[in-house]
Design a protein around this motif. Structure first.
Motif, short mmCIF file in Angstrom:
data_model
loop_
_atom_site.label_atom_id
_atom_site.label_comp_id
_atom_site.label_asym_id
_atom_site.label_seq_id
_atom_site.Cartn_x
_atom_site.Cartn_y
_atom_site.Cartn_z
N UNK A 1 0.95 -1.23 0.04
CA UNK A 1 -0.03 0.08 0.06
C UNK A 1 0.87 1.38 -0.04
N UNK A 2 2.18 1.11 0.08
CA UNK A 2 2.80 2.33 0.16
C UNK A 2 3.71 2.17 -1.10
N UNK A 3 3.75 3.46 -1.75
CA UNK A 3 4.52 3.57 -2.70
C UNK A 3 5.99 4.25 -2.68
N UNK A 4 6.48 4.68 -3.64
CA UNK A 4 7.97 5.24 -3.33
C UNK A 4 7.49 6.96 -3.37
N UNK A 5 8.29 7.31 -2.61
CA UNK A 5 7.83 8.99 -2.32
C UNK A 5 8.57 9.72 -3.25
N UNK A 6 7.95 9.69 -4.47
CA UNK A 6 8.63 10.38 -5.82
C UNK A 6 7.58 11.63 -6.04
N UNK A 7 6.46 11.63 -5.61
CA UNK A 7 5.95 12.75 -6.10
C UNK A 7 6.08 14.09 -5.49
N UNK A 8 7.05 14.17 -4.69
CA UNK A 8 7.27 15.72 -4.46
C UNK A 8 8.18 16.11 -5.55
N UNK A 9 9.09 15.27 -5.78
CA UNK A 9 10.15 15.62 -6.74
C UNK A 9 9.45 15.71 -8.15
N UNK A 10 8.52 14.88 -8.89
CA UNK A 10 8.02 14.86 -9.94
C UNK A 10 7.08 16.24 -9.88
N UNK A 11 6.55 16.68 -8.76
CA UNK A 11 5.65 17.78 -8.59
C UNK A 11 6.60 19.06 -8.96
N UNK A 12 7.94 19.23 -8.41
CA UNK A 12 8.65 20.28 -8.51
C UNK A 12 9.20 20.18 -9.91
N UNK A 13 9.35 19.03 -10.65
CA UNK A 13 10.05 19.27 -11.65
C UNK A 13 8.68 19.80 -13.00
N UNK A 14 7.42 19.30 -12.65
CA UNK A 14 6.39 19.46 -13.41
C UNK A 14 5.77 20.97 -13.31
N UNK A 15 6.16 21.67 -12.22
CA UNK A 15 5.56 22.98 -11.76
C UNK A 15 6.34 24.32 -12.59
N UNK B 1 7.47 25.44 -15.70
CA UNK B 1 7.33 26.05 -16.79
C UNK B 1 5.80 26.47 -17.17
N UNK B 2 4.87 26.06 -16.51
CA UNK B 2 3.43 26.40 -16.64
C UNK B 2 3.02 27.30 -15.43
N UNK C 1 -1.39 29.93 -12.59
CA UNK C 1 -1.61 30.92 -11.36
C UNK C 1 -2.73 31.97 -11.81
N UNK C 2 -2.37 32.48 -13.05
CA UNK C 2 -3.35 33.49 -13.70
C UNK C 2 -4.63 33.02 -14.00
N UNK C 3 -4.69 31.90 -14.59
CA UNK C 3 -5.98 31.05 -14.69
C UNK C 3 -6.78 30.67 -13.57
N UNK C 4 -5.98 30.25 -12.53
CA UNK C 4 -6.61 30.09 -11.25
C UNK C 4 -7.29 31.37 -10.69
N UNK C 5 -6.40 32.37 -10.74
CA UNK C 5 -6.90 33.76 -10.16
C UNK C 5 -8.27 34.10 -11.07
#
Length: 127
Positions: A10-24, A26-27, A32-36
């Motif tokens: 039930x536990x996965x590898x904790x890669x999500x923060x690193x992937x999130x930082x990489x994906x965040x 360029x856009x 942020x403008x669209x969310x606002x």
């Protein structure tokens, strides 16, 4: 060979923060403008819905125009009788034409809705 730390069921590898930082990267500004913009539009929608509810539930004033959705009769309000429960009863002077006002009043009781005054354009009256 690469060894990974053991993971229990039930536990996965904790890669999500690193992937999130990489994906965040360029856009972020555009997102942020669209969310606002979405938040601003939601606030405007909420204000418009509140204003619509107030306008639909307000009591007509003498001289305003209302119509009966069931019969299509419409006219100028001559009397408003408030009630303890429910919508006020409304009496109208029937509107026949700009140059031919009605001579009889009718009670719409609680079955009325506010409308704009009749237009000078006669083609709109035939709708």
């Amino acid at each position: 060979m690469l060894t990974l730390p053991p993971a229990s069921f039930g536990e996965g590898l904790d890669l999500s923060p690193k992937l999130h930082e990489l994906q965040e990267g360029h856009c972020t500004k555009r997102v942020a403008e669209l969310k606002a913009q979405v938040e601003h539009l939601r606030a405007q929608l909420h204000e418009a819905e509140e204003e619509l509810a107030r306008e639909q539930s307000r009591v007509p004033e003498i001289g305003e125009f209302v119509r009966c959705p069931l019969t299509g009769f419409f006219g100028q309000v001559t009397k408003v009788t408030p009630r303890a429960y429910g919508r006020p009863w409304v009496e109208i002077l029937l509107y026949l034409d700009k140059d031919m006002p009605g001579h009889a009043t009718i009670d719409l009781f609680g079955n009325w809705e506010l409308i704009d005054p009749p237009s000078e354009d006669r083609s709109l009256l035939s709708l």
